[in-house]
Each structure stands twice: as structure tokens, then as C-alpha cells.
Design a protein around this motif. Structure first.
Motif, short mmCIF file in Angstrom:
data_model
loop_
_atom_site.label_atom_id
_atom_site.label_comp_id
_atom_site.label_asym_id
_atom_site.label_seq_id
_atom_site.Cartn_x
_atom_site.Cartn_y
_atom_site.Cartn_z
N HIS A 1 0.93 -0.87 0.11
CA HIS A 1 0.31 0.20 0.35
C HIS A 1 1.08 1.25 0.10
N ASP B 1 -15.89 8.92 1.59
CA ASP B 1 -15.60 7.05 1.19
C ASP B 1 -15.08 6.39 1.84
N LYS C 1 -13.10 4.60 4.11
CA LYS C 1 -13.69 3.42 5.51
C LYS C 1 -12.48 3.38 6.14
N TYR D 1 -3.18 5.66 1.90
CA TYR D 1 -3.93 4.75 0.23
C TYR D 1 -5.02 5.11 0.09
N LYS D 2 -5.94 4.42 0.64
CA LYS D 2 -7.53 5.02 0.40
C LYS D 2 -7.95 6.31 0.43
N GLU E 1 -6.04 8.07 -2.85
CA GLU E 1 -7.11 7.80 -3.77
C GLU E 1 -8.18 8.80 -4.06
N MET E 2 -9.14 9.06 -2.58
CA MET E 2 -10.42 9.39 -2.83
C MET E 2 -10.11 11.54 -3.20
N MET F 1 -7.68 11.94 -5.09
CA MET F 1 -7.04 12.73 -5.80
C MET F 1 -8.76 12.97 -7.23
N ILE F 2 -10.28 11.73 -6.77
CA ILE F 2 -10.86 12.48 -7.84
C ILE F 2 -11.88 12.73 -6.83
N VAL G 1 -13.37 0.89 -4.00
CA VAL G 1 -12.30 2.46 -4.21
C VAL G 1 -11.03 2.08 -4.20
N GLY G 2 -11.06 2.69 -5.83
CA GLY G 2 -9.71 2.80 -5.87
C GLY G 2 -9.38 1.42 -6.77
N PHE H 1 -6.05 -4.06 -3.10
CA PHE H 1 -5.10 -5.53 -2.94
C PHE H 1 -4.89 -6.61 -1.93
N TRP I 1 -4.72 -6.84 -8.53
CA TRP I 1 -5.43 -5.86 -8.03
C TRP I 1 -6.54 -5.70 -8.25
N ARG J 1 -15.76 6.99 -12.33
CA ARG J 1 -14.46 8.11 -11.32
C ARG J 1 -13.75 7.76 -11.25
N PHE J 2 -12.93 6.57 -11.15
CA PHE J 2 -11.75 6.02 -10.98
C PHE J 2 -10.70 5.15 -11.58
N SER K 1 -9.14 7.29 -13.83
CA SER K 1 -7.67 7.68 -13.76
C SER K 1 -6.84 7.32 -12.56
N ILE K 2 -7.24 6.78 -11.59
CA ILE K 2 -6.34 5.95 -10.61
C ILE K 2 -5.86 4.72 -10.96
#
Lengths: 491, 220
Positions: A287, A358, A360, A405-406, A409-410, A412-413, B42-43, B46, B64, B71-72, B74-75
Motif C-alpha cells: 500500500h 468514502d 472506510k 493510500y485510500k 485515491e479519494m 485524487m478523484i 474504492v480505487g 490489493f 490488484w 470515476r476511478f 484515472s487511478i
């Protein structure tokens, strides 16, 4: 004969301005002395040249006069000069050269005084002189390199080149002299002569230049590779200077080391599980690696976007970016603050709700609670406390990596950029909360350890505290990786 | 400790439309359980599991699980590059998810370049068709034909009953391993698609020596 002067001048400039000298010196070559010697030669030549500069201008003025008078002793003068030039070009850079240079310089001066009337010449020669200057430069450079690197180098090339040049000198002026007095006829032949000279000298320069470059390249690479096959050491050196090694790489190496150790210990009854190995086992490394990937990507995008701004707009944006970074870097007043699982839970949920709904929090909270349960269990011996402690720290750190990491990601969007300041602050608070929790756990296990009075107790306790501080720094570094992602979201 | 002993590590990526069952498939492969309720991914999530190929090598799969939601996108794209294989997942009860497979495949090909990824085509929710709860919208023949066209392995699975789940993952692993043996794939610095595992290190050194010895032979 202004060309020979230009030759000196350009050779001088060429070698002084050549960056190659400094590089060569750095590599501590055995022949480094000769380079300094060579330099001193050049300075002497340039000082001589200063003397002759006024003469040159004088000659130029006289060239404007149109009356061309053949001079009786001209041929012998020129041939003398050529001999001198030949010597100069062929001679290597030992000390005798200064004297020769002196002599030649004087000869040049005297010839010029005698022949200051051959006006038409200068126009033809100026082209020629340019070319010969260039070829002389090439020769000088390659000679210089030969002497410095100490290679069996294009000596042949240098000598052959200069001899040929001398020949051209010998032929052209002698043939042209009588014609020069016939005005228009002279002009035409002179032009064709010049074209020839341009052709031959031009190709010589190119060939010589390419050869020299090739030799320089080969030699440089050889020298660089000496005692360092594949340039591994030097690459490592550059890498160290230019790039920060990724945290995940460091951890990966640590993990591999611990794998080697555990493989060696595989026959022993008790295998001590090491922190880095456990961190990977709990998916902390993967991660972290992924977060690094996202962070790098955002950093690159950020740079690209910044390029499209300029002026006040750019400074405004840069200010905002710095502000975000500072908010994320908040110093914690209390390094000793601890958090039990309830405090941790409240703090975590508040922070996350401000950053991204979003994401968790179940996993990290479950890990945190589970550690609490294990802390209340009974321990039979002191070593098992140590192992439990290391495992707990690694698991919580891994969970934190996943959380970051999560979050990354969130972020980023995420399209809501209004609350960026609040997000940055909460990110910093979140970071603090996790570190407090880590400290709390380490403290608890250390306290449990002290109840036993075994030989290894103090070692075990310091080991627990060491890994606790490692955990904190990994968590803080992971938090830093979110900064570019956060910064990108305002643009 | 068992995880330590593997010969290779492969990175695989699961791609396909949202709600086709990528996470459920992976959860069954990983835990042997079916999740009745599953939140949208979400995203990128792993997972890791080590499997043993019949020929002997132990292979650690880094999996993965990508979010299918637009919406994800790009990631999820960032993760293509370091993958050596991709499982193209569709829902056999949803026509559109099969129709989008070429798009997913080209996306993966483009991002994994210059490496040539191994694909497998995996249909999900076989149990729903078998127990009559839903109508099949993608026939087995169609999937087979697509597989033959692109020379990829096809399989229909159920993450609820677990049928063919193991097969889907071992097929892709087997194919990657074959490509390593044939020399098409090599371990590369800066590419995480394939890594040699811990127990493989000594063999790896031999491999390097072999490469170096080759030109010397031709000289003589």
C-alpha cells in the motif's frame, strides 16, 4: 598573415574554454601534470598575441589601398613562415615550444611589415584563415586530449592534417602571386582557389573533428570504466546525489534481509519475526508503494500544470501550495501524548469525516481494538510480549498505510476543492492521532515487559521503542506523500 | 512463513465493468468465502496469494482489484503498467459487460506496453444462470469464439459456489510461467510485473552467467 595569429588565439580560447580540462583533473589521471603545463603554454601565447594585435589593425587599414605592388622578397618570406608554421603545428607541447612560438611570431610581424601592400590578399585569406583556424583548433584539442589522457592518440591525424595544410599554403600563394597583379583575372582564379581550399579544408575539419570526438568519447568512457566495470559505482554515486530513495524500497530491502535471516534460522525452534517482514505480511509495503506511485504521478502533473502559469498567477498558486504543505506539516506540541482505543476511534472518525466520507475506517479500528484485546491477555514469558509488540506495531502501521493510500485515491478523484484547508489540517491531525496510538501501544507492551525480570528485558524494551519510533516515521512519511495529491486538487 | 518460499511473483490486474463481480471473485480466491453484501471498490484494492503449479514452482500472485466505476479510471490506469497479466471479467447475465471487453483489453494492452500481457476472459455469476435466478445474456460459444480470435483462455465461474475460480487464476499463472520458460518474459529492473522470489535468487544468478557466456562461445 593574420591567419596564423587567429590560429593562436582560437587555440588559446579553445583550450581555456574547454570544460574537458576540469573533468579530466577530477578523475586524478596520472598525466594530470601535463595539463597544467599545457595551460601555461597557452597563456604565454596569448600574451604574445596581445602585442601583435595593434599590428593587425594597422595592416587592415592599409589593405584598403588598392595599389598592389609585387614585392621582391615576398616568396622567400612566405616560405620561411611556412616552415615556422609547420614546426608549430607538428611540435608537441613541451617547453621548447614557447621559444619557437616567439620566433614565429617575430617572423610573422616582419613579414607583415614588408608586405603591407598586398591588399587583395586579405579578402581571400580571411575565409581560408577561418577554416584553418577551425582545423587547427581540432588538432590542438586532440593533441591536448592525447597529452592529458595519455593515450596513443590521433597524433598521426594531427601531424598529417597540419602538414597537408602547410602544403596548401605553399602552393596557393606561390601560384597566385603573379596573377594577383592582373586585376580581374586574379579575382576569378582566386575565387576558384578559395572554393577548393574551402572544400579540402572543410572535409578535413569534419573528418578530423569526428575522429577527435570519437577518440575523446572512447577514451573518456575507458577512463570512467577503469576499476568500475559497468559504471556501477558511479551510477550509484549519481543516484545517491540526485534521487531520494523511496521509503518502500528501503523497507523492501529490510524485509529481504529479515527473510534471509529467518531462512537461516529456519531450523531453530523459535523464529523471531522481524518488523519489516511483518509489515510486508500485513500488506503495509504494497500500500505504501501504491501511495508512492500516486504521489509521484500527482507531483508530475503538478509540475506540468505550473508550467502553464506565469506572473502573479504563478506566485499566487505557489503561495497556496506552500500554505497547504505547511498545514500538513503541523508540529505536534506534545510528543508524549498517548491515545487509548476509544480516543483514537473518536479522533480518527472526526478527521476522516472532514477529509473524505468514502474512506472506510473499519479496518484500522478493528486492528486497534484487537491490539487492546491482546494487551489484556496473559503472557507466559517476556519474549512473547516482545514478539506480540512488534507484530502489533507492524499491523497498525500497515493499516495506517492502507488508510493513507485510500485517502490518496479519494483525494485524487475528489472534486470539492473548497475545503482544502480543512482537509490539510485534518490530515495532519490524523497523522498525529495514529502516532499517539502507536506510542500508547509501545508503552503498554514495554510496561508489561518490565514485570518480568529476564536477561533480555532491557534489550526487548528498547527494541519495542525503536520499532515504535520507526512506525511513527513511516506513518509521517506516508502522510507527506499525500501533500502533492492534495495540492493538485486545488488546481 | 509459507509465503517466504516462492519462486516467482506475478502481478495481475482484474478489470471489467462495475458490479460484474471482480471483488467477489477475488474474495473467493483469497478467502474461500462468498460475500453476500459487497461495497463498491474504492480505487484499487490489493490481495496476495501463493499458489503451487503442477510443475513445481511456487508462485506468489499479487492481485490488484480495480474499481469498475468510471470515476476511478484515472487511478486504475496507473496500475496497468506493472502488471504482467490481466483478467478480463464480465457478467454472463449482463450483455453490456461482455460488449465492453474489447475496450478493457485494448486499454490494458496500451498501458502495459512494451510488455505483452497475458489475458484470460472470465465470465462471472454462473450460479445465477444455473439456478435459474437470472437469464444468460452471453453464450458460452460467444465467449469461446472471442477467446479463439484473440488466443486467450476463457472460463465461466461462480464466486458463490466457487466453481472454476481456482482454474481461472491457475490458467493465467500457468501461461505466464510458460512465457518465462520460453524466454519471452524476463525480469526487468523497474518493472514489477514479474519478480523472482526469494528461493529463486540463486537460480537467477545462474541465469545471468548463462547470458554472459553466450557471446564468448560464438567468438571461438
Amino acid at each position: 598573415m593574420s591567419d596564423s595569429e587567429v590560429e593562436f588565439q582560437s587555440a588559446d580560447e579553445g583550450s581555456n574554454g574547454d570544460d574537458g580540462w576540469e573533468i579530466e583533473c577530477d578523475f586524478d589521471l596520472p598525466d594530470a601534470d601535463s595539463s597544467t603545463e599545457f595551460k601555461s603554454t597557452e597563456t604565454k601565447i596569448s600574451s604574445q598575441q596581445k602585442l601583435s594585435n595593434p599590428v593587425e589593425t594597422e595592416q587592415n587599414k592599409k589593405c584598403k589601398h588598392e595599389d598592389v605592388k609585387p614585392v621582391e622578397n615576398f616568396p622567400s618570406d612566405t616560405s620561411m613562415l611556412h616552415v615556422g608554421l609547420g614546426k608549430l603545428a607538428v611540435s608537441s607541447n613541451n617547453t621548447e615550444q614557447y621559444e619557437e612560438c616567439n620566433m614565429i611570431q617575430n617572423e610573422i610581424k616582419s613579414t607583415r611589415f614588408l608586405n603591407n601592400d598586398w591588399g587583395g590578399w586579405s579578402s581571400g585569406w580571411s575565409v581560408n584563415s577561418l577554416l584553418s583556424t577551425a582545423s587547427a583548433l581540432t588538432n590542438q584539442v586532440s593533441q591536448g586530449i592525447t597529452s592529458v589522457i595519455g593515450a596513443p592518440a590521433p597524433e598521426q591525424l594531427a601531424t598529417v592534417g597540419s602538414q597537408e595544410k602547410v602544403e596548401t599554403f605553399n602552393e596557393t600563394p606561390a601560384d597566385e602571386l603573379p596573377e594577383s597583379s592582373f586585376g580581374s583575372n586574379y579575382f576569378l582564379t582566386n575565387v576558384s582557389q578559395i572554393t577548393k581550399i574551402v572544400e579540402t579544408t572543410g572535409s578535413k575539419i569534419i573528418n578530423g573533428g569526428l575522429d577527435t570526438l570519437e577518440t575523446v568519447g572512447k577514451k573518456t568512457f575507458e577512463v570512467l570504466q577503469e576499476g568500475d566495470p559497468g559504471l556501477l559505482k558511479k551510477r550509484a554515486l549519481f543516484f545517491q546525489n540526485n534521487e531520494k530513495i523511496n521509503l518502500s524500497q528501503v523497507l523492501q530491502e529490510a524485509k529481504e534481509k529479515s527473510e534471509i535471516k529467518s531462512q537461516q534460522n529456519v531450523n531453530q525452534v523459535e523464529v523471531k519475526k522481524e518488523y519489516a517482514y511483518l509489515l510486508d505480511d500485513f500488506q503495509g509495503l504494497i500500500h505504501l508503494e501504491s501511495l508512492e506511485l500516486l504521489s509521484k504521478q500527482c507531483q508530475m502533473k503538478l509540475q506540468t500544470v505550473l508550467l502553464s502559469y506565469s506572473g502573479t498567477q504563478l506566485t499566487d498558486i505557489q503561495d497556496t501550495l506552500v500554505q497547504i504543505k505547511e498545514l500538513c506539516d503541523l508540529d505536534f506540541d506534545d510528543d508524549e501524548k498517548l491515545m487509548d482505543s476509544e480516543e483514537f476511534k473518536n479522533s480518527l472518525i472526526t478527521c476522516i469525516s472532514h477529509i473524505s466520507v468514502d474512506v472506510k475506517t473499519e479496518k484500522i479500528l478493528r486492528v486497534s481494538n484487537f491490539i487492546d484485546e491482546k494487551l489484556n491477555a496473559q503472557f507466559n514469558n517476556e519474549d512473547s510480549i516482545h514478539d506480540e509488540a512488534i507484530s502489533a506495531l507492524a499491523e497498525l502501521t500497515a493499516a495506517a498505510m492502507e488508510l493513507f493510500y485510500k485517502l490518496g485515491e479519494m483525494l485524487m478523484i475528489d472534486t470539492q476543492c473548497q475545503q482544502i484547508i480543512i482537509k490539510a489540517e485534518n490530515l495532519s491531525l490524523l497523522n498525529e492521532a495514529i502516532c499517539c496510538r502507536i506510542r500508547f501501544i509501545a508503552n503498554k507492551y514495554a510496561c508489561l515487559s518490565t514485570k518480568f525480570d529476564a536477561d533480555g528485558t532491557s534489550n526487548n524494551i528498547s527494541d519495542i521503542y525503536l520499532e515504535s519510533s520507526n512506525s511513527s516515521s513511516y506513518i509521517q512519511d506516508a502522510g507527506q506523500l499525500l501533500i502533492p495529491i492534495l495540492q493538485l486538487s486545488i488546481i | 512463513m509459507a509465503d517466504l518460499m516462492f519462486d516467482y511473483q506475478f502481478r495481475l490486474i482484474l478489470i471489467g465493468d462495475s458490479t460484474v463481480g471482480k471483488s467477489s471473485l477475488l474474495k473467493y480466491f483469497n478467502d474461500g468465502k462468498f460475500a453476500e453484501v459487497s461495497d463498491p471498490t474504492v480505487g484499487v484494492d490489493f490481495f496476495a496469494r501463493t499458489i503451487q503449479l503442477p510443475e513445481g514452482p511456487r508462485i506468489k500472485l499479487q492481485l490488484w482489484d480495480t474499481a469498475g466505476q468510471e470515476r476511478f479510471r484515472s487511478i486504475t490506469k496507473s496500475y496497468y503498467r506493472n502488471s504482467v497479466g490481466a483478467l478480463l471479467i464480465y457478467d454472463i447475465t449482463k450483455r453490456a459487460s461482455f460488449d465492453h471487453i474489447p475496450v478493457w483489453m485494448n486499454d490494458a494492452k496500451r498501458h502495459i506496453e512494451p510488455h505483452r500481457p497475458v489475458f484470460v476472459l472470465v465470465g462471472c455469476k454462473l450460479d445465477l444462470v444455473n439456478n435459474g435466478a437470472s437469464k444468460r445474456e452471453v453464450s458460452q460459444e460467444e465467449a469461446k469464439q472471442f477467446g479463439a480470435e484473440h488466443n486467450i483462455f476463457t472460463v465461466e465461474t461462480s464466486a458463490k459456489t466457487g466453481s472454476n475460480v481456482e482454474l481461472a487464476f491457475s490458467a493465467i499463472t500457468q501461461e505466464i510461467y510458460q512465457r518465462i520458460k520460453s524466454g519471452e518474459y524476463q525480469m526487468e529492473e523497474g518493472w514489477d510485473g514479474i519478480k523472482s522470489g526469494y528461493s529463486h535468487h540463486s537460480a537467477n544468478i545462474d541465469f545471468n552467467n548463462y547470458i554472459e557466456a553466450e557471446p564468448a562461445k560464438s567468438c571461438c
